[in-house]
Design a protein around this motif. Sequence first.
Motif, PDB file in Angstrom:
ATOM      1  N   TYR A 255       0.816  -1.216   0.000  1.00 37.12           N
ATOM      2  CA  TYR A 255       0.000   0.000   0.000  1.00 37.12           C
ATOM      3  C   TYR A 255       0.856   1.275   0.000  1.00 37.12           C
ATOM      4  N   ALA A 256       2.141   1.112  -0.281  1.00 46.29           N
ATOM      5  CA  ALA A 256       3.016   2.289  -0.362  1.00 46.29           C
ATOM      6  C   ALA A 256       2.578   3.214  -1.492  1.00 46.29           C
ATOM      7  N   LEU A 257       2.117   2.629  -2.608  1.00 44.15           N
ATOM      8  CA  LEU A 257       1.667   3.452  -3.725  1.00 44.15           C
ATOM      9  C   LEU A 257       0.476   4.314  -3.322  1.00 44.15           C
ATOM     10  N   THR A 258      -0.437   3.728  -2.556  1.00 43.30           N
ATOM     11  CA  THR A 258      -1.597   4.487  -2.082  1.00 43.30           C
ATOM     12  C   THR A 258      -1.155   5.648  -1.197  1.00 43.30           C
ATOM     13  N   PHE A 259      -0.211   5.394  -0.313  1.00 41.87           N
ATOM     14  CA  PHE A 259       0.283   6.459   0.563  1.00 41.87           C
ATOM     15  C   PHE A 259       0.957   7.569  -0.238  1.00 41.87           C
ATOM     16  N   PHE A 260       1.820   7.202  -1.183  1.00 40.06           N
ATOM     17  CA  PHE A 260       2.487   8.216  -2.008  1.00 40.06           C
ATOM     18  C   PHE A 260       1.467   8.984  -2.844  1.00 40.06           C
ATOM     19  N   GLY A 261       0.421   8.279  -3.295  1.00 45.97           N
ATOM     20  CA  GLY A 261      -0.644   8.945  -4.024  1.00 45.97           C
ATOM     21  C   GLY A 261      -1.346   9.981  -3.167  1.00 45.97           C
ATOM     22  N   SER A 262      -1.569   9.642  -1.907  1.00 48.73           N
ATOM     23  CA  SER A 262      -2.224  10.598  -0.996  1.00 48.73           C
ATOM     24  C   SER A 262      -1.366  11.842  -0.791  1.00 48.73           C
ATOM     25  N   LEU A 263      -0.050  11.660  -0.708  1.00 50.01           N
ATOM     26  CA  LEU A 263       0.844  12.809  -0.560  1.00 50.01           C
ATOM     27  C   LEU A 263       0.817  13.688  -1.809  1.00 50.01           C
ATOM     28  N   LEU A 264       0.772  13.045  -2.975  1.00 48.44           N
ATOM     29  CA  LEU A 264       0.670  13.811  -4.211  1.00 48.44           C
ATOM     30  C   LEU A 264      -0.646  14.575  -4.293  1.00 48.44           C
TER      31      LEU A 264
END
Length: 216
Positions: A169-178
Amino acid sequence: MKAVGISLWILYIIAAVIDIHAVRSEEEGKHRLVKPMLMPILAAAYLTMSIGVHRAPNGLLVIGILLGCAGDVLLLDNRYFMYGLLAFLGGHVFYIAAFLFQIHREGAAVPGGAYFVFPFYLVYILAAARPILAELESKMKTAGYVYMAVILFMSYVSFLLLCACGPRYALTFFGSLLFVLSDTILSRQVFLNEPDRGVMETYTAAQALIALGFLV
């Protein structure tokens, strides 16, 4: 279904590139045509790919994506800015629910140390968001603080999802930061009259990464 899902992801990338180019070249007609298509394509790509990789789709996530579509359409006209803001606010609420539901679905527990990250989000409000919100009228200022609090909480819950359910779920977290970055850029553009320096680039990438994290 997996092949269809991959095709839809490619279509999303193509549509995003076309829209970004339209914004950069100030082709308003093309932007108005393509932008409303982005989130429906992304939702379809997520759903078909979920079935293709035999993972149960998260319906809350899909609703969040589609509320993003409503926000995209409403923000095409400045007269409906507040309604667009409400649509995106609703989308973030559904993302929060989707992340919490996924933690529950996987029977995971959030490590205690993850909660100590929350103060960093408060620092962001003071350091990055406060100068923008200070420029707003009193009514808009309240709405701005509520929106910023919700999107930051969305990102924080995505961090809890990452800590509880693992690095997929790292991609989801990085997406949230973006997403936070995209909204910050948009706010500075709208309220501080700064030039557009990457709103659509960060926004389209953010939405895609949030969805991809549920497919890895």
